[in-house]
Write a protein that holds these residues in place. Structure first.
Motif, PDB file in Angstrom:
ATOM      1  N   PHE A  85      -7.704  61.337  53.811  1.00 36.20           N
ATOM      2  CA  PHE A  85      -7.091  62.929  53.791  1.00 36.20           C
ATOM      3  C   PHE A  85      -8.102  63.817  53.011  1.00 36.20           C
ATOM      4  O   PHE A  85      -8.211  64.910  53.924  1.00 36.20           O
ATOM      5  N   LEU A  86      -8.277  63.596  51.977  1.00 37.41           N
ATOM      6  CA  LEU A  86      -8.844  64.818  51.304  1.00 37.41           C
ATOM      7  C   LEU A  86     -10.385  64.919  51.734  1.00 37.41           C
ATOM      8  O   LEU A  86     -10.803  66.283  52.228  1.00 37.41           O
ATOM      9  N   PRO A  87     -11.121  63.992  52.352  1.00 34.40           N
ATOM     10  CA  PRO A  87     -12.349  64.063  52.954  1.00 34.40           C
ATOM     11  C   PRO A  87     -12.519  64.952  54.306  1.00 34.40           C
ATOM     12  O   PRO A  87     -13.104  65.788  54.608  1.00 34.40           O
ATOM     13  N   GLY A  88     -11.363  64.652  54.858  1.00 41.13           N
ATOM     14  CA  GLY A  88     -11.068  65.000  56.255  1.00 41.13           C
ATOM     15  C   GLY A  88     -10.667  66.829  56.184  1.00 41.13           C
ATOM     16  O   GLY A  88     -11.244  67.747  56.701  1.00 41.13           O
ATOM     17  N   ILE A  89      -9.851  66.848  55.020  1.00 44.33           N
ATOM     18  CA  ILE A  89      -9.504  68.507  54.817  1.00 44.33           C
ATOM     19  C   ILE A  89     -10.671  69.199  54.252  1.00 44.33           C
ATOM     20  O   ILE A  89     -11.099  70.398  54.661  1.00 44.33           O
ATOM     21  N   GLY A  90     -11.533  68.338  53.507  1.00 41.94           N
ATOM     22  CA  GLY A  90     -12.957  69.240  53.144  1.00 41.94           C
ATOM     23  C   GLY A  90     -13.890  69.401  54.252  1.00 41.94           C
ATOM     24  O   GLY A  90     -14.291  70.604  54.345  1.00 41.94           O
ATOM     25  N   ASN A  91     -13.939  68.506  55.007  1.00 48.23           N
ATOM     26  CA  ASN A  91     -14.779  68.621  56.344  1.00 48.23           C
ATOM     27  C   ASN A  91     -14.185  69.795  57.009  1.00 48.23           C
ATOM     28  O   ASN A  91     -15.051  70.598  57.453  1.00 48.23           O
ATOM     29  N   ALA A  92     -12.987  69.907  57.437  1.00 49.74           N
ATOM     30  CA  ALA A  92     -12.400  71.033  58.157  1.00 49.74           C
ATOM     31  C   ALA A  92     -12.506  72.431  57.505  1.00 49.74           C
ATOM     32  O   ALA A  92     -12.941  73.294  58.299  1.00 49.74           O
ATOM     33  N   ILE A  93     -12.541  72.412  56.348  1.00 44.81           N
ATOM     34  CA  ILE A  93     -12.748  73.597  55.434  1.00 44.81           C
ATOM     35  C   ILE A  93     -13.937  73.842  55.499  1.00 44.81           C
ATOM     36  O   ILE A  93     -14.347  75.341  55.681  1.00 44.81           O
ATOM     37  N   GLY A  94     -14.983  73.049  55.392  1.00 49.02           N
ATOM     38  CA  GLY A  94     -16.323  73.319  55.526  1.00 49.02           C
ATOM     39  C   GLY A  94     -16.916  73.822  56.810  1.00 49.02           C
ATOM     40  O   GLY A  94     -17.774  74.671  57.035  1.00 49.02           O
ATOM     41  N   THR A  95     -16.183  73.301  57.802  1.00 50.64           N
ATOM     42  CA  THR A  95     -16.611  73.791  59.299  1.00 50.64           C
ATOM     43  C   THR A  95     -16.119  75.034  59.516  1.00 50.64           C
ATOM     44  O   THR A  95     -16.692  76.040  59.994  1.00 50.64           O
ATOM     45  N   VAL A  96     -14.767  75.387  59.149  1.00 52.29           N
ATOM     46  CA  VAL A  96     -14.306  76.881  59.316  1.00 52.29           C
ATOM     47  C   VAL A  96     -15.065  77.685  58.314  1.00 52.29           C
ATOM     48  O   VAL A  96     -15.406  79.082  58.893  1.00 52.29           O
ATOM     49  N   MET A  97     -15.587  77.436  57.350  1.00 53.87           N
ATOM     50  CA  MET A  97     -16.178  78.242  56.493  1.00 53.87           C
ATOM     51  C   MET A  97     -17.866  78.594  57.245  1.00 53.87           C
ATOM     52  O   MET A  97     -18.545  79.569  57.285  1.00 53.87           O
ATOM     53  N   SER A  98     -18.421  77.455  57.643  1.00 54.26           N
ATOM     54  CA  SER A  98     -19.610  77.504  58.276  1.00 54.26           C
ATOM     55  C   SER A  98     -19.468  78.231  59.708  1.00 54.26           C
ATOM     56  O   SER A  98     -20.414  79.143  60.061  1.00 54.26           O
ATOM     57  N   VAL A  99     -18.522  78.112  60.455  1.00 52.34           N
ATOM     58  CA  VAL A  99     -18.227  78.881  61.607  1.00 52.34           C
ATOM     59  C   VAL A  99     -18.047  80.406  61.300  1.00 52.34           C
ATOM     60  O   VAL A  99     -18.655  81.343  61.887  1.00 52.34           O
ATOM     61  N   GLY A 100     -17.470  80.723  60.151  1.00 51.16           N
ATOM     62  CA  GLY A 100     -17.312  81.987  59.682  1.00 51.16           C
ATOM     63  C   GLY A 100     -18.716  82.748  59.343  1.00 51.16           C
ATOM     64  O   GLY A 100     -19.155  83.827  59.522  1.00 51.16           O
ATOM     65  N   ASP A 101     -19.549  81.806  58.595  1.00 50.68           N
ATOM     66  CA  ASP A 101     -20.881  82.227  58.392  1.00 50.68           C
ATOM     67  C   ASP A 101     -21.581  82.433  59.589  1.00 50.68           C
ATOM     68  O   ASP A 101     -22.403  83.537  59.730  1.00 50.68           O
ATOM     69  N   VAL A 102     -21.555  81.714  60.617  1.00 48.29           N
ATOM     70  CA  VAL A 102     -22.313  81.771  61.670  1.00 48.29           C
ATOM     71  C   VAL A 102     -22.041  83.095  62.425  1.00 48.29           C
ATOM     72  O   VAL A 102     -22.644  83.803  62.967  1.00 48.29           O
ATOM     73  N   ALA A 103     -20.779  83.605  62.521  1.00 43.05           N
ATOM     74  CA  ALA A 103     -20.101  84.521  63.209  1.00 43.05           C
ATOM     75  C   ALA A 103     -20.651  86.030  62.492  1.00 43.05           C
ATOM     76  O   ALA A 103     -20.946  86.787  63.078  1.00 43.05           O
TER      77      ALA A 103
END
Length: 175
Positions: A85-103
């Motif tokens: 669970f925690l690694p999945g949440i970490g991956n999701a948060i990391g993805t959202v943050m990287s999408v924000g950085d790309v945007a």
């Protein structure tokens, strides 16, 4: 206060009787205390020999397995949360943050501004034909057939079931 001799003798006898009664009551109380001490001792022995082993056995038989199962379940839940669970949440948060950085990147904004969006093409739906109605009818017929087969399988039909006890009692009555 002057008492007659007779009254003095009666008072002396009464005092002796009271003293005897007092000593007898003291002896009775001593015996009662001894009996109470022995009863307490016997209760302690009975508790150690009978009650404690039964309580321990009941705990080992009923409580301990459930406590162990609960601990194992809690460990499994903890491992699942930590490993999955925690690694999945970490991956999701990391993805959202990287999408924000790309945007926020200026190159991406420039590339998006160069794209001209076209109007979406609307596709008209086809009307339903006869084949659709035939397929729906066949599906309904199949569902009714399956429901009937299940009903026939699970219905209570007393004539189909004959227990062995009834066979034995009917043969013994005929003899």
């Amino acid at each position: 206060m002057s008492l007659s001799r007779k009254r003095r003798k009666e008072l002396i006898r009464l005092r002796k009787s009271a003293d005897e009664l007092w000593s007898q009551q003291a002896e009775v109380l001593e015996r009662a205390n001894a009996v109470a001490r022995e009863a307490g001792h016997q209760a302690g022995v009975l508790t150690r020999e009978e009650v404690v082993p039964r309580v321990r056995e009941g705990y080992d038989h009923y409580v301990r397995p459930r406590v162990d199962a609960t601990q194992q379940l809690a460990g499994d839940v903890r491992r699942t949360v930590v490993n999955d669970f925690l690694p999945g949440i970490g991956n999701a948060i990391g993805t959202v943050m990287s999408v924000g950085d790309v945007a926020r990147d200026a190159r991406v904004r420039a590339a998006l501004s160069r794209i001209h969006l076209q109007k979406p093409v609307v596709v008209q739906k086809k009307t339903t034909g006869a084949a659709t109605y035939v397929a729906v009818g066949l599906a309904i017929a199949a569902a009714v057939g399956v429901a009937y087969a299940v009903w026939q399988t699970f219905r209570a039909d007393d004539e189909l079931w004959v227990s062995e006890d009834e066979n034995e009692s009917s043969t013994s009555q005929e003899d």
